[in-house]
Design an enzyme around this catalytic site. Structure first.
Site, PDB file in Angstrom:
ATOM      1  N   GLY A  49      -3.897 -16.456  -7.925  1.00  0.00           N
ATOM      2  CA  GLY A  49      -5.044 -15.735  -7.378  1.00  0.00           C
ATOM      3  C   GLY A  49      -6.342 -16.179  -8.034  1.00  0.00           C
ATOM      4  O   GLY A  49      -6.368 -17.112  -8.851  1.00  0.00           O
ATOM      5  N   PHE A  50      -7.403 -15.504  -7.686  1.00  0.00           N
ATOM      6  CA  PHE A  50      -8.729 -15.800  -8.233  1.00  0.00           C
ATOM      7  C   PHE A  50      -8.701 -15.662  -9.767  1.00  0.00           C
ATOM      8  O   PHE A  50      -8.871 -16.650 -10.502  1.00  0.00           O
ATOM      9  CB  PHE A  50      -9.737 -14.847  -7.571  1.00  0.00           C
ATOM     10  CG  PHE A  50     -11.008 -14.660  -8.338  1.00  0.00           C
ATOM     11  CD1 PHE A  50     -11.824 -15.738  -8.654  1.00  0.00           C
ATOM     12  CD2 PHE A  50     -11.400 -13.385  -8.755  1.00  0.00           C
ATOM     13  CE1 PHE A  50     -12.997 -15.554  -9.377  1.00  0.00           C
ATOM     14  CE2 PHE A  50     -12.571 -13.198  -9.464  1.00  0.00           C
ATOM     15  CZ  PHE A  50     -13.369 -14.284  -9.789  1.00  0.00           C
ATOM     16  N   ASP A  75       4.011 -16.208  -8.031  1.00  0.00           N
ATOM     17  CA  ASP A  75       3.102 -15.753  -6.985  1.00  0.00           C
ATOM     18  C   ASP A  75       3.781 -15.880  -5.621  1.00  0.00           C
ATOM     19  O   ASP A  75       4.598 -16.779  -5.420  1.00  0.00           O
ATOM     20  CB  ASP A  75       1.809 -16.613  -6.999  1.00  0.00           C
ATOM     21  CG  ASP A  75       0.608 -15.864  -6.450  1.00  0.00           C
ATOM     22  OD1 ASP A  75       0.613 -15.565  -5.240  1.00  0.00           O
ATOM     23  OD2 ASP A  75      -0.323 -15.579  -7.224  1.00  0.00           O
ATOM     24  N   GLY A  84      -3.511 -15.082  -2.763  1.00  0.00           N
ATOM     25  CA  GLY A  84      -3.935 -16.228  -3.567  1.00  0.00           C
ATOM     26  C   GLY A  84      -3.667 -17.519  -2.815  1.00  0.00           C
ATOM     27  O   GLY A  84      -3.281 -17.494  -1.640  1.00  0.00           O
ATOM     28  N   VAL A 137       7.030 -10.374  -6.424  1.00  0.00           N
ATOM     29  CA  VAL A 137       7.447  -9.722  -7.683  1.00  0.00           C
ATOM     30  C   VAL A 137       7.795  -8.247  -7.493  1.00  0.00           C
ATOM     31  O   VAL A 137       8.302  -7.619  -8.416  1.00  0.00           O
ATOM     32  CB  VAL A 137       6.394  -9.891  -8.807  1.00  0.00           C
ATOM     33  CG1 VAL A 137       6.074 -11.363  -9.036  1.00  0.00           C
ATOM     34  CG2 VAL A 137       5.117  -9.105  -8.525  1.00  0.00           C
ATOM     35  N   SER A 140      -1.339  -8.392  -7.230  1.00  0.00           N
ATOM     36  CA  SER A 140      -1.715  -7.292  -6.334  1.00  0.00           C
ATOM     37  C   SER A 140      -2.868  -7.773  -5.464  1.00  0.00           C
ATOM     38  O   SER A 140      -3.765  -8.447  -5.975  1.00  0.00           O
ATOM     39  CB  SER A 140      -2.202  -6.068  -7.119  1.00  0.00           C
ATOM     40  OG  SER A 140      -2.765  -5.101  -6.229  1.00  0.00           O
ATOM     41  N   ALA A 172      -3.037  -5.602 -15.390  1.00  0.00           N
ATOM     42  CA  ALA A 172      -4.394  -5.705 -14.837  1.00  0.00           C
ATOM     43  C   ALA A 172      -4.644  -4.460 -13.999  1.00  0.00           C
ATOM     44  O   ALA A 172      -4.330  -4.410 -12.814  1.00  0.00           O
ATOM     45  CB  ALA A 172      -4.520  -6.968 -13.983  1.00  0.00           C
ATOM     46  N   TYR A 230      -4.368   1.349  -3.127  1.00  0.00           N
ATOM     47  CA  TYR A 230      -4.708   0.523  -4.286  1.00  0.00           C
ATOM     48  C   TYR A 230      -4.909   1.399  -5.524  1.00  0.00           C
ATOM     49  O   TYR A 230      -4.288   1.177  -6.567  1.00  0.00           O
ATOM     50  CB  TYR A 230      -5.971  -0.267  -3.972  1.00  0.00           C
ATOM     51  CG  TYR A 230      -6.419  -1.234  -5.048  1.00  0.00           C
ATOM     52  CD1 TYR A 230      -5.670  -2.363  -5.371  1.00  0.00           C
ATOM     53  CD2 TYR A 230      -7.613  -1.020  -5.732  1.00  0.00           C
ATOM     54  CE1 TYR A 230      -6.105  -3.251  -6.352  1.00  0.00           C
ATOM     55  CE2 TYR A 230      -8.053  -1.904  -6.703  1.00  0.00           C
ATOM     56  CZ  TYR A 230      -7.298  -3.022  -7.009  1.00  0.00           C
ATOM     57  OH  TYR A 230      -7.724  -3.904  -7.976  1.00  0.00           O
ATOM     58  N   THR A 284     -15.261  -8.426 -10.769  1.00  0.00           N
ATOM     59  CA  THR A 284     -15.365  -9.771 -11.342  1.00  0.00           C
ATOM     60  C   THR A 284     -15.573 -10.780 -10.215  1.00  0.00           C
ATOM     61  O   THR A 284     -15.013 -10.624  -9.121  1.00  0.00           O
ATOM     62  CB  THR A 284     -14.085 -10.082 -12.141  1.00  0.00           C
ATOM     63  OG1 THR A 284     -13.942  -9.091 -13.161  1.00  0.00           O
ATOM     64  CG2 THR A 284     -14.147 -11.452 -12.784  1.00  0.00           C
TER      65      THR A 284
HETATM   66  P1  NAD Z   1      -6.314 -12.105  -5.857  1.00  0.00           P
HETATM   67  O1  NAD Z   1      -5.933 -11.470  -4.577  1.00  0.00           O
HETATM   68  O2  NAD Z   1      -7.125 -13.346  -5.820  1.00  0.00           O
HETATM   69  O3  NAD Z   1      -5.046 -12.393  -6.762  1.00  0.00           O
HETATM   70  C1  NAD Z   1      -3.867 -11.629  -6.707  1.00  0.00           C
HETATM   71  C2  NAD Z   1      -2.700 -12.604  -6.724  1.00  0.00           C
HETATM   72  O4  NAD Z   1      -1.468 -11.841  -6.696  1.00  0.00           O
HETATM   73  C3  NAD Z   1      -2.679 -13.526  -5.519  1.00  0.00           C
HETATM   74  O5  NAD Z   1      -2.424 -14.856  -5.925  1.00  0.00           O
HETATM   75  C4  NAD Z   1      -1.533 -12.995  -4.662  1.00  0.00           C
HETATM   76  O6  NAD Z   1      -0.943 -13.988  -3.861  1.00  0.00           O
HETATM   77  C5  NAD Z   1      -0.612 -12.431  -5.734  1.00  0.00           C
HETATM   78  N1  NAD Z   1       0.296 -11.388  -5.245  1.00  0.00           N
HETATM   79  C6  NAD Z   1      -0.029 -10.268  -4.537  1.00  0.00           C
HETATM   80  N2  NAD Z   1       1.075  -9.567  -4.274  1.00  0.00           N
HETATM   81  C7  NAD Z   1       2.118 -10.241  -4.828  1.00  0.00           C
HETATM   82  C8  NAD Z   1       3.522 -10.025  -4.879  1.00  0.00           C
HETATM   83  N3  NAD Z   1       4.089  -8.939  -4.318  1.00  0.00           N
HETATM   84  N4  NAD Z   1       4.299 -10.927  -5.519  1.00  0.00           N
HETATM   85  C9  NAD Z   1       3.742 -12.023  -6.096  1.00  0.00           C
HETATM   86  N5  NAD Z   1       2.429 -12.285  -6.069  1.00  0.00           N
HETATM   87  C10 NAD Z   1       1.627 -11.390  -5.439  1.00  0.00           C
HETATM   88  O7  NAD Z   1      -7.088 -10.963  -6.701  1.00  0.00           O
HETATM   89  P2  NAD Z   1      -7.821 -11.061  -8.110  1.00  0.00           P
HETATM   90  O8  NAD Z   1      -9.223 -10.683  -7.913  1.00  0.00           O
HETATM   91  O9  NAD Z   1      -7.486 -12.344  -8.772  1.00  0.00           O
HETATM   92  O10 NAD Z   1      -7.123  -9.864  -8.892  1.00  0.00           O
HETATM   93  C11 NAD Z   1      -6.082 -10.094  -9.831  1.00  0.00           C
HETATM   94  C12 NAD Z   1      -5.667  -8.764 -10.455  1.00  0.00           C
HETATM   95  O11 NAD Z   1      -6.775  -8.170 -11.136  1.00  0.00           O
HETATM   96  C13 NAD Z   1      -5.185  -7.740  -9.445  1.00  0.00           C
HETATM   97  O12 NAD Z   1      -4.094  -7.042  -9.994  1.00  0.00           O
HETATM   98  C14 NAD Z   1      -6.363  -6.814  -9.285  1.00  0.00           C
HETATM   99  O13 NAD Z   1      -5.976  -5.507  -8.935  1.00  0.00           O
HETATM  100  C15 NAD Z   1      -6.988  -6.849 -10.665  1.00  0.00           C
HETATM  101  N6  NAD Z   1      -8.424  -6.559 -10.587  1.00  0.00           N
HETATM  102  C16 NAD Z   1      -9.308  -7.498 -10.131  1.00  0.00           C
HETATM  103  C17 NAD Z   1     -10.658  -7.184 -10.045  1.00  0.00           C
HETATM  104  C18 NAD Z   1     -11.678  -8.190  -9.569  1.00  0.00           C
HETATM  105  O14 NAD Z   1     -12.862  -7.837  -9.458  1.00  0.00           O
HETATM  106  N7  NAD Z   1     -11.348  -9.436  -9.326  1.00  0.00           N
HETATM  107  C19 NAD Z   1     -11.100  -5.906 -10.400  1.00  0.00           C
HETATM  108  C20 NAD Z   1     -10.170  -4.970 -10.839  1.00  0.00           C
HETATM  109  C21 NAD Z   1      -8.828  -5.302 -10.942  1.00  0.00           C
END
Ligand code: NAD
Ligand code: UDP
Length: 323
Positions: free
Chosen positions: A12-13, A33, A38, A59, A77, A116, A147, A177
């Site tokens: 993911g990001f 993943d 992602g 997962v 997530s 996270a 969520y 972020t």
């Molecule tokens: P994202 O969607 O880019 O990354 C999430 C990754 O999890 C993706 O690669 C997706 O394919 C993978 N994923 C989702 N469900 C899955 C599953 N069941 N099995 C395996 N892989 C799975 O989001 P992000 O912004 O990189 O966020 C990453 C984490 O950080 C998340 O848990 C999110 O809740 C938390 N978070 C992010 C932010 C933000 O601003 N970026 C803020 C608060 C919390």
């Protein structure tokens, strides 16, 4: 000996930047993943790296990682509101069953587990800025609850594991972020505004734009997550940048920074959209010696460069390995 760390959601990001950071400092990384929100492209530049492996799995069903491991980061997530609203049941599953399986993996190996979590556990906060001791104001049955409540349950499960089994857990409450590798169609505010400005499309401000967010650049966020993982703190710990902006201010900043001719249009505010959000990071500063150091102008400039060079334009190629 090289540590072997598992990053759930590593494509993911945020997860892909975390993989880079851990590899850069000499750790080994197993990225797990399902590529639902992602992208393989986010970690394609790591193909063939001797300390990196990718495992494709959902997962919330199984975490098929064999051999010795030294820690688990659980970032899997959907995180963007349009992403989790489109996948309500999967979001609840990965926050509950996915967290349980991640905790079991960590407990079996006797290693640390970092969750996270999110500022969304505070809901539409009545306390401002948000301190970790605030319990939050979440609508448990609204659309965003898939969520918010999944993350609140994941926090409860992590603490229960710690109390019942002695599992070594850390809870990071991540605030908004942004940075390179956000998907252009991800729907979050920074990627939307930057892509719209680069394409010359009007920026879509939801509601009157007076709602606030506090935006953290991805490199700062990842450094905070790693500092927490390396500590013995259970948390929860807010990891975010306390610089707070209205969404209208953010839209104007992006237009100015890109030199775009795009205008601003107002669209309906999503249901239960929090009116304000700002982390109190006293705990992270004191206990981890961590604080963000990237200004919004610098972080946005790097994000604009990423989208400008790659995916912001209609004919932009897909990108791998942007740092
Ligand atoms: P994202 O969607 O880019 O990354 C999430 C990754 O999890 C993706 O690669 C997706 O394919 C993978 N994923 C989702 N469900 C899955 C599953 N069941 N099995 C395996 N892989 C799975 O989001 P992000 O912004 O990189 O966020 C990453 C984490 O950080 C998340 O848990 C999110 O809740 C938390 N978070 C992010 C932010 C933000 O601003 N970026 C803020 C608060 C919390
Ligand atoms: N937002 C906006 N225009 C957009 C996308 C989002 O005005 O094109 C607003 C949204 O209503 C919220 C804020 O920007 O108030 C942050 O939204 P995002 O989806 O990035 O994250 P959230 O903090 O809501 O999870």
């Amino acid at each position: 000996m090289t540590r072997r760390l598992v990053v759930l959601g590593g494509a993911g990001f945020l997860g892909s930047h975390l993989c880079d950071h851990l590899l850069d400092r000499g750790d080994g990384v197993v990225c797990v993943d399902d590529f639902s929100t992602g992208r393989r492209a986010n970690v394609a530049h790591l193909d063939g790296h001797p300390r990196f492996a990718v495992v494709e799995a959902d997962v919330s069903r199984v975490i098929p990682v064999e051999g010795r491991i030294d820690g688990v980061f659980h970032l899997a997530s959907p995180a963007s509101p349009p992403d989790y609203l489109a996948r309500p049941l999967q979001t609840l599953a990965v926050g509950s069953e996915g967290t349980r399986l991640g905790l079991e993996l960590a407990a079996t190996h006797g290693v640390r587990f970092l969750l996270a979590s999110t500022s969304e556990v505070y809901g539409d906060p009545a306390v401002h800025p948000q301190v970790e001791s605030y319990w939050g104001n979440v609508n448990p049955v609204g659309p965003r609850s898939v969520y918010d409540e999944a993350k609140r349950f994941a926090e409860a499960l992590s603490m229960a594991h710690r109390r019942a089994k002695g599992t070594d857990v850390a809870i990071a409450r991540i605030f908004n972020t942004y940075g390179p590798r956000l998907r252009p169609d991800d729907g979050r505010v920074v990627s939307n505004f930057v892509v719209q400005a680069l394409r010359g499309d009007d920026l879509t401000v939801y509601g009157d734009g007076s709602q606030t967010r506090s935006l953290c650049y991805v490199a700062d966020e990842v450094a905070g997550l790693v500092a927490l993982f390396d500590s013995d703190l259970a948390g929860p710990v807010n990891i975010g940048n306390p610089d707070e902006y209205t969404m209208l201010e953010l839209a104007r900043t992006v237009v100015t920074l890109t030199g775009s001719r795009a205008g601003i249009v107002h669209q309906p505010l999503p249901v239960d959209d929090p009116t304000r959000r700002r982390p109190d990071i006293t705990l992270a500063r004191r206990a981890l010696g961590w604080a963000p150091s990237t200004s919004l102008a610098d972080g946005l400039a790097r994000t604009v460069a990423f989208f400008g060079a790659n995916e912001g334009r209609p004919d932009g190629p897909a990108i791998a390995g942007y740092r």
